[in-house]
Design an enzyme around this catalytic site. Structure first.
Site, PDB file in Angstrom:
ATOM      1  N   PRO A 182      46.867 -83.842 112.148  1.00  0.00           N
ATOM      2  CA  PRO A 182      48.033 -83.064 112.584  1.00  0.00           C
ATOM      3  C   PRO A 182      47.612 -82.046 113.642  1.00  0.00           C
ATOM      4  CG  PRO A 182      47.313 -82.369 110.400  1.00  0.00           C
ATOM      5  CD  PRO A 182      46.501 -83.573 110.756  1.00  0.00           C
ATOM      6  N   CYS A 197      43.524 -74.444 109.893  1.00  0.00           N
ATOM      7  CA  CYS A 197      43.912 -73.868 111.184  1.00  0.00           C
ATOM      8  C   CYS A 197      43.167 -72.551 111.427  1.00  0.00           C
ATOM      9  CB  CYS A 197      45.413 -73.634 111.232  1.00  0.00           C
ATOM     10  SG  CYS A 197      45.976 -73.002 112.829  1.00  0.00           S
TER      11      CYS A 197
END
Length: 384
Positions: A27, A114
């Protein structure tokens, strides 16, 4: 001819879903929307697993318009895979139950990798696994809310070399019923700089033999993917920046894992240009506006053209187009007979490293206390 790894490795399973060859599209915010997933899936022949860009749990629960668009899947996408970001266990639980009860996806991945400041300053992403009890609470809520849907997680080694978390996080994940773990072999402080630590992937695989471990980091070619599996023993690979401007990498990956290394794609510029126009077209159709689709495509131009002989002025022109006709006309001015350039397979995308990780005040004082984390830490927007 290389030996197909599928003859020696079982098919990767994500809950009830067989993923063979064991290849997953990472992703990436602003990148892995439905149009890009469509391109990658077409090149793979429908093989592999393709994950949505990051969806924030708060925005999903609040049914934010942009977020609801981002979770739209093409009818051909099976299984449908959503990556969620969240910091508050209750909000994560609500989002997961919403996905399960409304049949919005077939697989849920949780983002603990992230490294960008807007995420880590809230205690999310790659900062979160440092708080072991918080991680456990989020995973417990997610698995409980998911019902029969498999829940996986993607993470990094830790915040920095002095605050490594991946082995503890892996053990917590197993204990809470997570189906598989993907490890990016870098810390948050490294961002995308330096070299990914594949040895950490091997250590995690040894540490949690109960569930599949997928490796991520520095897979720029199909041979890199095969080498990662050989060297680390991981059960599959997650490919991110290596496919930027190269959705045909998934054709290479399928061929390599099936023992057809001679079938690697080496498109001439004419073929690349056709893919560029198709990518921009798909974006316009998805957004519902051709100009906005072409504008969104601009960030991909340099990745697609990397290594080809294209002058700087033409690169600038192509990067400011606002219609399919302009894009096609500009591409048609190039020498489209150029063959695939030597050296075009290397690193692409962000490469910055050695960054200070922005964390909530006092975050590192206690790896277990998470009293300061509330639902206010949740981001209200999804994607890039």
């Amino acid at each position: 001819m290389s030996t197909p790894l599928s003859t020696t490795n079982p098919s990767l399973r994500i809950g009830p879903h067989a993923v063979q060859p064991p290849v997953v599209l990472a992703p990436m915010a602003g990148i892995t929307n439905a149009p890009f997933r469509t391109l990658c899936r077409e090149f793979s022949g429908g093989k592999g697993l393709f994950v949505s860009e990051m969806i924030t749990t708060r925005a999903l629960v609040e049914r934010n318009d942009k977020t609801m668009q981002l979770i739209r899947f093409d009818a051909s996408e099976k299984p449908r895979s959503i990556q969620l970001y969240g910091v508050d266990p209750a909000t994560v639980g609500k989002a997961v139950r919403m996905i399960a009860e409304e049949d919005l996806a077939d697989h849920i991945d949780l983002n603990f990798g992230c490294p960008v400041p807007k995420v880590t300053r809230k205690g999310g992403g790659s900062a979160l696994p440092y708080k072991r009890n918080l991680l456990r609470s989020i995973l417990r809520e997610a698995v409980a809310g998911a019902g029969d849907l498999p829940v996986t997680m993607k993470m990094r080694k830790g915040i920095d070399d002095d605050h490594l978390t991946y082995l503890d996080a892996g053990r917590i994940a197993v204990e809470e019923g997570v189906t598989a773990i993907a490890l990016h072999g870098r810390t948050a402080a490294q961002h995308y700089g330096g070299t990914a630590d594949w040895e950490a992937i091997a250590r995690l695989k040894e540490h949690v033999p109960e569930i599949p471990v997928l490796g991520n980091g520095d897979i720029w070619s199909a041979e890199d993917a095969l080498r990662m599996v050989r060297e680390t023993g991981c059960d599959g690979v997650v490919v991110g920046r290596g496919c930027l401007g190269r959705p045909w990498l998934f054709a290479d990956l399928v061929a390599a894992f099936e023992g057809r290394a001679q079938d690697l794609a080496r498109p001439a510029l004419r073929e690349v240009a056709d893919v560029m126009v198709r990518h921009a077209t798909l974006l316009g159709e998805w957004i519902g506006d051709e100009a906005r689709g072409v504008i969104d495509f601009r960030k991909h131009v340099a990745w697609y053209l990397k290594g080809f002989a294209v002058g700087s002025e033409m690169r600038k022109r192509l990067a400011v187009t606002s219609s399919l006709a302009q894009l096609r006309a500009g591409l048609d001015e190039l020498d489209l007979d150029q063959p695939w350039p030597t050296g075009a397979d290397g690193p692409r995308g962000r490469t910055s490293g050695n960054n200070r990780v922005v964390l909530p005040d006092g975050w590192l004082k206690d790896p277990y206390d998470c009293a300061g984390v509330t639902e206010d830490a949740e981001l209200d927007t999804s994607g890039g």
